[in-house]
Enzyme design. Structure first.
Site, PDB file in Angstrom:
ATOM      1  CB  SER A  16      -1.043 -10.631  -3.640  1.00 57.84           C
ATOM      2  OG  SER A  16      -1.844 -11.759  -3.836  1.00 57.84           O
ATOM      3  CB  THR A  59       1.161 -17.922  -3.624  1.00 62.51           C
ATOM      4  OG1 THR A  59       0.578 -18.630  -4.711  1.00 62.51           O
ATOM      5  CG2 THR A  59       2.513 -17.372  -4.040  1.00 62.51           C
ATOM      6  CE  LYS A  63      -1.825 -21.072  -1.591  1.00 60.45           C
ATOM      7  NZ  LYS A  63      -3.020 -21.064  -2.391  1.00 60.45           N
ATOM      8  CG  ASP A  99      -6.317 -19.865  -1.340  1.00 53.25           C
ATOM      9  OD1 ASP A  99      -6.207 -18.710  -1.783  1.00 53.25           O
ATOM     10  OD2 ASP A  99      -5.344 -20.590  -1.084  1.00 53.25           O
ATOM     11  N   GLY A 121      -9.055 -32.617 -10.229  1.00 48.66           N
ATOM     12  CA  GLY A 121      -7.808 -32.348  -9.504  1.00 48.66           C
ATOM     13  C   GLY A 121      -7.972 -32.646  -8.029  1.00 48.66           C
ATOM     14  CB  SER A 125      -6.702 -25.368  -5.289  1.00 47.01           C
ATOM     15  OG  SER A 125      -5.453 -24.835  -5.521  1.00 47.01           O
ATOM     16  CE1 TYR A 209      -3.929 -16.175  -9.990  1.00 43.17           C
ATOM     17  CE2 TYR A 209      -3.549 -14.294 -11.426  1.00 43.17           C
ATOM     18  CZ  TYR A 209      -3.142 -15.104 -10.397  1.00 43.17           C
ATOM     19  OH  TYR A 209      -1.949 -14.844  -9.763  1.00 43.17           O
TER      20      TYR A 209
HETATM   21  P1  NDP Z   1      -1.192 -28.819  -6.697  1.00 42.57           P
HETATM   22  O1  NDP Z   1       0.189 -28.909  -7.268  1.00 42.57           O
HETATM   23  O2  NDP Z   1      -1.394 -29.012  -5.238  1.00 42.57           O
HETATM   24  O3  NDP Z   1      -2.144 -29.911  -7.457  1.00 42.57           O
HETATM   25  C1  NDP Z   1      -2.138 -30.046  -8.826  1.00 42.57           C
HETATM   26  C2  NDP Z   1      -3.278 -31.005  -9.269  1.00 42.57           C
HETATM   27  O4  NDP Z   1      -3.352 -30.893 -10.689  1.00 42.57           O
HETATM   28  C3  NDP Z   1      -3.028 -32.480  -8.966  1.00 42.57           C
HETATM   29  O5  NDP Z   1      -4.280 -33.082  -8.656  1.00 42.57           O
HETATM   30  C4  NDP Z   1      -2.491 -33.038 -10.295  1.00 42.57           C
HETATM   31  O6  NDP Z   1      -2.795 -34.389 -10.510  1.00 42.57           O
HETATM   32  C5  NDP Z   1      -3.266 -32.198 -11.277  1.00 42.57           C
HETATM   33  N1  NDP Z   1      -2.610 -32.018 -12.575  1.00 42.57           N
HETATM   34  C6  NDP Z   1      -1.494 -31.298 -12.854  1.00 42.57           C
HETATM   35  N2  NDP Z   1      -1.247 -31.322 -14.175  1.00 42.57           N
HETATM   36  C7  NDP Z   1      -2.235 -32.055 -14.749  1.00 42.57           C
HETATM   37  C8  NDP Z   1      -2.537 -32.435 -16.092  1.00 42.57           C
HETATM   38  N3  NDP Z   1      -1.754 -32.079 -17.115  1.00 42.57           N
HETATM   39  N4  NDP Z   1      -3.636 -33.193 -16.311  1.00 42.57           N
HETATM   40  C9  NDP Z   1      -4.447 -33.567 -15.290  1.00 42.57           C
HETATM   41  N5  NDP Z   1      -4.208 -33.241 -13.978  1.00 42.57           N
HETATM   42  C10 NDP Z   1      -3.109 -32.498 -13.736  1.00 42.57           C
HETATM   43  O7  NDP Z   1      -1.750 -27.429  -7.198  1.00 42.57           O
HETATM   44  P2  NDP Z   1      -2.767 -26.408  -6.458  1.00 42.57           P
HETATM   45  O8  NDP Z   1      -3.998 -27.147  -6.094  1.00 42.57           O
HETATM   46  O9  NDP Z   1      -2.047 -25.658  -5.420  1.00 42.57           O
HETATM   47  O10 NDP Z   1      -3.062 -25.361  -7.645  1.00 42.57           O
HETATM   48  C11 NDP Z   1      -3.701 -25.765  -8.843  1.00 42.57           C
HETATM   49  C12 NDP Z   1      -3.999 -24.557  -9.709  1.00 42.57           C
HETATM   50  O11 NDP Z   1      -4.831 -23.636  -9.018  1.00 42.57           O
HETATM   51  C13 NDP Z   1      -2.777 -23.766 -10.145  1.00 42.57           C
HETATM   52  O12 NDP Z   1      -2.874 -23.595 -11.537  1.00 42.57           O
HETATM   53  C14 NDP Z   1      -2.908 -22.431  -9.461  1.00 42.57           C
HETATM   54  O13 NDP Z   1      -2.439 -21.379 -10.276  1.00 42.57           O
HETATM   55  C15 NDP Z   1      -4.399 -22.308  -9.262  1.00 42.57           C
HETATM   56  N6  NDP Z   1      -4.786 -21.496  -8.080  1.00 42.57           N
HETATM   57  C16 NDP Z   1      -5.600 -20.400  -8.243  1.00 42.57           C
HETATM   58  C17 NDP Z   1      -5.994 -19.621  -7.154  1.00 42.57           C
HETATM   59  C18 NDP Z   1      -6.861 -18.420  -7.343  1.00 42.57           C
HETATM   60  O14 NDP Z   1      -6.985 -17.608  -6.403  1.00 42.57           O
HETATM   61  N7  NDP Z   1      -7.499 -18.242  -8.479  1.00 42.57           N
HETATM   62  C19 NDP Z   1      -5.570 -19.963  -5.775  1.00 42.57           C
HETATM   63  C20 NDP Z   1      -4.759 -21.148  -5.697  1.00 42.57           C
HETATM   64  C21 NDP Z   1      -4.370 -21.874  -6.828  1.00 42.57           C
HETATM   65  P3  NDP Z   1      -1.843 -35.606  -9.976  1.00 42.57           P
HETATM   66  O15 NDP Z   1      -2.257 -35.873  -8.547  1.00 42.57           O
HETATM   67  O16 NDP Z   1      -2.177 -36.733 -10.890  1.00 42.57           O
HETATM   68  O17 NDP Z   1      -0.430 -35.136 -10.106  1.00 42.57           O
END
Ligand code: NDP
Length: 263
Positions: A16, A59, A63, A99, A121, A125, A209
Protein backbone atom coordinates in the site's frame (compact mmCIF):
# COMPACT_ATOMS: atom_id res chain seq x y z
CA UNK A 1 1.75 17.92 3.68
CA UNK A 2 -0.95 15.37 4.56
CA UNK A 3 -0.08 12.09 6.24
CA UNK A 4 -1.55 8.67 5.60
CA UNK A 5 -0.59 5.20 6.78
CA UNK A 6 -1.50 1.53 6.74
CA UNK A 7 -2.02 -0.11 10.13
CA UNK A 8 -1.43 -3.84 10.45
CA UNK A 9 0.47 -6.61 12.18
CA UNK A 10 2.51 -7.69 10.30
CA UNK A 11 2.69 -4.75 7.90
CA UNK A 12 6.25 -4.82 6.53
CA UNK A 13 5.11 -6.75 3.42
CA UNK A 14 2.34 -4.28 2.49
CA UNK A 15 2.34 -2.84 -1.02
CA UNK A 16 0.00 0.00 0.00
CA UNK A 17 2.69 2.64 0.75
CA UNK A 18 4.21 2.10 -2.69
CA UNK A 19 0.79 2.17 -4.43
CA UNK A 20 -0.46 5.31 -2.69
CA UNK A 21 2.82 7.25 -2.86
CA UNK A 22 3.01 6.61 -6.63
CA UNK A 23 -0.51 7.99 -7.01
CA UNK A 24 0.09 10.96 -4.68
CA UNK A 25 3.24 12.05 -6.50
CA UNK A 26 1.86 11.27 -9.98
CA UNK A 27 -1.25 13.33 -9.32
CA UNK A 28 0.61 16.22 -7.68
CA UNK A 29 -0.84 15.73 -4.18
CA UNK A 30 1.32 16.86 -1.26
CA UNK A 31 1.03 13.76 0.86
CA UNK A 32 3.09 10.97 2.38
CA UNK A 33 1.87 7.41 3.02
CA UNK A 34 3.78 5.29 5.56
CA UNK A 35 3.30 1.94 7.30
CA UNK A 36 2.54 1.55 11.00
CA UNK A 37 3.02 -1.69 12.89
CA UNK A 38 0.17 -1.74 15.39
CA UNK A 39 0.19 -4.55 17.93
CA UNK A 40 -2.81 -3.46 19.98
CA UNK A 41 -5.76 -2.69 17.69
CA UNK A 42 -7.62 -0.92 20.47
CA UNK A 43 -4.99 1.86 20.22
CA UNK A 44 -5.80 2.59 16.57
CA UNK A 45 -7.80 5.77 17.12
CA UNK A 46 -5.28 7.12 19.63
CA UNK A 47 -2.34 6.54 17.25
CA UNK A 48 -4.30 7.92 14.27
CA UNK A 49 -4.99 11.19 16.10
CA UNK A 50 -1.53 11.43 17.73
CA UNK A 51 0.09 11.19 14.27
CA UNK A 52 -2.27 13.81 12.84
CA UNK A 53 -3.29 11.49 10.01
CA UNK A 54 -5.71 12.54 7.27
CA UNK A 55 -6.52 8.94 6.40
CA UNK A 56 -5.44 5.34 6.77
CA UNK A 57 -5.88 1.82 5.50
CA UNK A 58 -6.20 -1.11 7.84
CA UNK A 59 -5.06 -4.65 7.22
CA UNK A 60 -5.05 -7.93 9.18
CA UNK A 61 -5.85 -8.24 12.08
CA UNK A 62 -7.36 -4.83 12.86
CA UNK A 63 -10.28 -4.38 10.42
CA UNK A 64 -12.92 -5.10 13.06
CA UNK A 65 -11.22 -2.90 15.64
CA UNK A 66 -11.01 -0.16 12.98
CA UNK A 67 -14.79 -0.14 12.75
CA UNK A 68 -15.00 0.59 16.47
CA UNK A 69 -12.41 3.40 16.12
CA UNK A 70 -14.66 5.40 13.74
CA UNK A 71 -17.31 8.00 14.53
CA UNK A 72 -19.24 7.23 11.34
CA UNK A 73 -19.23 3.96 9.41
CA UNK A 74 -20.83 3.57 5.99
CA UNK A 75 -23.65 1.05 5.70
CA UNK A 76 -21.70 -1.54 3.68
CA UNK A 77 -18.73 -1.58 6.10
CA UNK A 78 -21.18 -1.93 8.97
CA UNK A 79 -22.98 -4.80 7.23
CA UNK A 80 -19.73 -6.75 6.82
CA UNK A 81 -18.35 -5.69 10.20
CA UNK A 82 -14.97 -4.54 8.89
CA UNK A 83 -13.33 -1.23 7.95
CA UNK A 84 -10.22 -1.09 5.74
CA UNK A 85 -10.24 2.66 5.01
CA UNK A 86 -10.54 5.60 7.40
CA UNK A 87 -10.82 9.23 6.32
CA UNK A 88 -10.72 12.14 8.75
CA UNK A 89 -13.37 14.76 8.02
CA UNK A 90 -13.07 17.66 10.46
CA UNK A 91 -12.69 16.03 13.85
CA UNK A 92 -14.57 12.87 12.88
CA UNK A 93 -13.22 9.57 11.58
CA UNK A 94 -15.28 8.01 8.77
CA UNK A 95 -14.91 4.29 8.03
CA UNK A 96 -15.37 2.40 4.74
CA UNK A 97 -14.72 -1.04 3.28
CA UNK A 98 -13.19 -0.96 -0.19
CA UNK A 99 -11.94 -4.60 -0.20
CA UNK A 100 -15.22 -6.00 -1.44
CA UNK A 101 -15.77 -3.50 -4.22
CA UNK A 102 -12.12 -4.02 -5.16
CA UNK A 103 -12.85 -7.72 -5.59
CA UNK A 104 -15.96 -7.01 -7.66
CA UNK A 105 -14.00 -4.71 -9.98
CA UNK A 106 -11.32 -7.38 -10.39
CA UNK A 107 -13.99 -9.95 -11.23
CA UNK A 108 -15.63 -7.64 -13.76
CA UNK A 109 -12.26 -7.15 -15.49
CA UNK A 110 -12.03 -10.94 -15.83
CA UNK A 111 -14.83 -10.71 -18.44
CA UNK A 112 -16.27 -14.19 -17.98
CA UNK A 113 -19.84 -15.41 -18.10
CA UNK A 114 -20.25 -16.12 -14.38
CA UNK A 115 -23.50 -16.72 -12.52
CA UNK A 116 -22.75 -19.05 -9.62
CA UNK A 117 -19.78 -18.61 -7.27
CA UNK A 118 -18.39 -20.91 -4.60
CA UNK A 119 -16.35 -19.08 -1.97
CA UNK A 120 -13.85 -21.23 -0.07
CA UNK A 121 -13.39 -19.82 3.45
CA UNK A 122 -15.57 -17.93 5.88
CA UNK A 123 -13.23 -15.30 7.34
CA UNK A 124 -13.33 -11.51 7.13
CA UNK A 125 -12.65 -11.36 3.40
CA UNK A 126 -15.29 -13.97 2.60
CA UNK A 127 -17.79 -11.95 4.60
CA UNK A 128 -17.14 -8.78 2.60
CA UNK A 129 -16.91 -10.49 -0.79
CA UNK A 130 -20.04 -12.61 -0.34
CA UNK A 131 -22.25 -9.64 0.48
CA UNK A 132 -21.13 -7.54 -2.49
CA UNK A 133 -21.33 -10.45 -4.92
CA UNK A 134 -24.89 -11.24 -3.86
CA UNK A 135 -25.80 -7.53 -4.16
CA UNK A 136 -24.34 -7.63 -7.68
CA UNK A 137 -26.69 -10.51 -8.58
CA UNK A 138 -24.44 -13.59 -8.34
CA UNK A 139 -25.57 -16.84 -6.67
CA UNK A 140 -23.13 -17.23 -3.78
CA UNK A 141 -22.36 -20.38 -1.77
CA UNK A 142 -19.85 -20.63 1.08
CA UNK A 143 -17.72 -23.70 1.82
CA UNK A 144 -15.54 -23.66 4.94
CA UNK A 145 -13.26 -26.16 6.66
CA UNK A 146 -15.11 -25.85 9.96
CA UNK A 147 -18.63 -25.03 11.08
CA UNK A 148 -18.24 -22.18 13.59
CA UNK A 149 -17.61 -19.27 11.21
CA UNK A 150 -20.54 -20.27 8.99
CA UNK A 151 -23.13 -19.11 11.51
CA UNK A 152 -23.13 -15.44 10.47
CA UNK A 153 -23.42 -16.44 6.78
CA UNK A 154 -26.37 -18.70 7.56
CA UNK A 155 -28.03 -15.86 9.44
CA UNK A 156 -27.70 -13.73 6.29
CA UNK A 157 -29.39 -16.40 4.20
CA UNK A 158 -26.35 -17.79 2.32
CA UNK A 159 -26.10 -21.46 1.34
CA UNK A 160 -23.28 -22.73 3.57
CA UNK A 161 -21.41 -26.00 3.87
CA UNK A 162 -18.43 -27.43 5.68
CA UNK A 163 -16.40 -30.24 4.14
CA UNK A 164 -18.36 -32.95 5.97
CA UNK A 165 -21.81 -32.04 4.61
CA UNK A 166 -20.79 -30.75 1.14
CA UNK A 167 -21.76 -32.61 -2.02
CA UNK A 168 -20.01 -31.28 -5.12
CA UNK A 169 -22.19 -29.60 -7.71
CA UNK A 170 -21.17 -27.25 -10.56
CA UNK A 171 -20.19 -23.61 -9.85
CA UNK A 172 -18.97 -21.22 -12.56
CA UNK A 173 -16.28 -19.62 -10.40
CA UNK A 174 -14.31 -20.97 -7.43
CA UNK A 175 -12.77 -18.31 -5.16
CA UNK A 176 -10.16 -19.10 -2.53
CA UNK A 177 -10.58 -16.59 0.28
CA UNK A 178 -8.75 -18.70 2.87
CA UNK A 179 -5.14 -18.15 3.89
CA UNK A 180 -4.23 -21.70 2.74
CA UNK A 181 -1.21 -21.35 0.47
CA UNK A 182 -0.19 -17.94 1.81
CA UNK A 183 2.80 -19.23 3.75
CA UNK A 184 2.51 -22.97 3.19
CA UNK A 185 1.72 -25.50 0.48
CA UNK A 186 -1.81 -26.19 1.73
CA UNK A 187 -4.87 -26.42 -0.49
CA UNK A 188 -8.03 -24.72 0.81
CA UNK A 189 -10.10 -27.93 0.63
CA UNK A 190 -9.46 -31.69 0.14
CA UNK A 191 -7.73 -32.24 -3.21
CA UNK A 192 -10.33 -34.67 -4.62
CA UNK A 193 -13.12 -32.21 -3.79
CA UNK A 194 -11.23 -29.36 -5.47
CA UNK A 195 -10.52 -31.41 -8.60
CA UNK A 196 -14.22 -32.20 -9.01
CA UNK A 197 -15.10 -28.52 -8.51
CA UNK A 198 -12.44 -27.28 -10.92
CA UNK A 199 -13.43 -29.78 -13.61
CA UNK A 200 -16.90 -28.21 -13.62
CA UNK A 201 -15.86 -24.54 -13.27
CA UNK A 202 -15.18 -21.78 -15.81
CA UNK A 203 -12.47 -19.96 -13.80
CA UNK A 204 -10.83 -19.60 -10.41
CA UNK A 205 -9.56 -16.71 -8.33
CA UNK A 206 -7.29 -16.70 -5.29
CA UNK A 207 -7.36 -13.49 -3.27
CA UNK A 208 -3.80 -14.12 -2.04
CA UNK A 209 -1.61 -11.90 -4.19
CA UNK A 210 1.88 -11.98 -5.64
CA UNK A 211 2.19 -15.76 -6.02
CA UNK A 212 0.71 -18.71 -7.83
CA UNK A 213 -0.74 -20.57 -4.86
CA UNK A 214 -1.18 -24.37 -4.80
CA UNK A 215 -4.90 -23.70 -5.48
CA UNK A 216 -4.12 -21.70 -8.62
CA UNK A 217 -1.54 -24.27 -9.73
CA UNK A 218 -4.14 -27.00 -9.39
CA UNK A 219 -6.62 -24.85 -11.37
CA UNK A 220 -4.03 -24.49 -14.16
CA UNK A 221 -3.87 -28.29 -14.43
CA UNK A 222 -7.50 -28.14 -15.57
CA UNK A 223 -6.82 -25.31 -18.06
CA UNK A 224 -8.91 -22.78 -16.17
CA UNK A 225 -8.36 -19.04 -16.50
CA UNK A 226 -6.94 -17.93 -13.15
CA UNK A 227 -6.43 -14.67 -11.31
CA UNK A 228 -4.55 -13.92 -8.11
CA UNK A 229 -5.44 -11.15 -5.61
CA UNK A 230 -3.32 -8.40 -7.21
CA UNK A 231 -6.22 -6.74 -9.04
CA UNK A 232 -8.35 -6.83 -5.89
CA UNK A 233 -5.50 -5.18 -4.00
CA UNK A 234 -5.05 -2.58 -6.73
CA UNK A 235 -8.74 -1.70 -6.93
CA UNK A 236 -9.34 -1.56 -3.17
CA UNK A 237 -6.41 0.89 -3.15
CA UNK A 238 -7.82 3.02 -5.97
CA UNK A 239 -11.20 3.17 -4.22
CA UNK A 240 -9.56 4.14 -0.89
CA UNK A 241 -7.48 6.81 -2.65
CA UNK A 242 -10.63 8.31 -4.20
CA UNK A 243 -11.90 8.79 -0.65
CA UNK A 244 -8.57 10.19 0.60
CA UNK A 245 -8.65 12.91 -2.08
CA UNK A 246 -12.40 13.45 -1.90
CA UNK A 247 -12.86 12.31 -5.54
CA UNK A 248 -10.66 15.09 -6.98
CA UNK A 249 -9.12 12.57 -9.39
CA UNK A 250 -10.78 10.01 -11.64
CA UNK A 251 -10.63 6.28 -11.01
CA UNK A 252 -8.66 5.81 -14.26
CA UNK A 253 -6.07 8.48 -13.37
CA UNK A 254 -5.46 6.94 -9.95
CA UNK A 255 -5.31 3.44 -11.44
CA UNK A 256 -2.72 4.57 -13.99
CA UNK A 257 -0.22 5.54 -11.28
CA UNK A 258 -1.05 2.87 -8.72
CA UNK A 259 -0.63 0.10 -11.28
CA UNK A 260 3.07 0.92 -11.46
CA UNK A 261 3.49 -0.68 -8.01
CA UNK A 262 2.75 -4.05 -9.65
CA UNK A 263 5.35 -3.94 -12.43
P1 NDP B 1 -9.39 -14.82 8.25
O1 NDP B 1 -8.32 -15.18 9.23
O2 NDP B 1 -10.50 -13.93 8.68
O3 NDP B 1 -10.08 -16.20 7.70
C1 NDP B 1 -9.32 -17.28 7.30
C2 NDP B 1 -10.23 -18.35 6.64
O4 NDP B 1 -9.35 -19.30 6.04
C3 NDP B 1 -11.10 -19.14 7.62
O5 NDP B 1 -12.33 -19.43 6.97
C4 NDP B 1 -10.30 -20.43 7.86
O6 NDP B 1 -11.10 -21.55 8.14
C5 NDP B 1 -9.67 -20.61 6.50
N1 NDP B 1 -8.41 -21.37 6.51
C6 NDP B 1 -7.21 -20.97 7.00
N2 NDP B 1 -6.28 -21.92 6.76
C7 NDP B 1 -6.90 -22.92 6.08
C8 NDP B 1 -6.47 -24.17 5.54
N3 NDP B 1 -5.21 -24.59 5.67
N4 NDP B 1 -7.38 -24.94 4.91
C9 NDP B 1 -8.67 -24.53 4.76
N5 NDP B 1 -9.15 -23.35 5.27
C10 NDP B 1 -8.26 -22.57 5.92
O7 NDP B 1 -8.62 -14.26 6.99
P2 NDP B 1 -9.08 -13.11 5.95
O8 NDP B 1 -10.40 -13.46 5.40
O9 NDP B 1 -8.88 -11.79 6.56
O10 NDP B 1 -7.93 -13.26 4.82
C11 NDP B 1 -7.79 -14.45 4.06
C12 NDP B 1 -6.76 -14.25 2.97
O11 NDP B 1 -7.13 -13.19 2.11
C13 NDP B 1 -5.36 -13.92 3.47
O12 NDP B 1 -4.48 -14.80 2.83
C14 NDP B 1 -5.11 -12.51 2.99
O13 NDP B 1 -3.76 -12.33 2.62
C15 NDP B 1 -6.00 -12.41 1.78
N6 NDP B 1 -6.48 -11.03 1.50
C16 NDP B 1 -6.23 -10.45 0.28
C17 NDP B 1 -6.67 -9.17 -0.02
C18 NDP B 1 -6.38 -8.54 -1.35
O14 NDP B 1 -6.56 -7.31 -1.49
N7 NDP B 1 -5.95 -9.28 -2.34
C19 NDP B 1 -7.46 -8.38 0.96
C20 NDP B 1 -7.72 -9.08 2.19
C21 NDP B 1 -7.22 -10.36 2.44
P3 NDP B 1 -11.57 -21.93 9.66
O15 NDP B 1 -12.82 -21.13 9.94
O16 NDP B 1 -11.83 -23.39 9.58
O17 NDP B 1 -10.43 -21.58 10.57
Amino acid sequence: MKNYTIFGNPVAHSKSPCMHNLAFSGLGEEALYTRTLLEDGSKLREVFLANDLSGANITVPHKEEALRACDEVDSFARAVGAVNTIVRKGDKLHGYNTDALGFLKALQKFELDIKSILILGAGGSAKAISVILREAGYEVTILNRSEARLESFKAQGFQTYCFENFTVSPYDLIVNSTSAGLEDDALPAPKEMLIELLCNAKASIDIIYGKTTPFLKLSQNYNLPIKDGSDMLLYQGVLAFEKFVDNRHSFEAIEKYMKRAFI
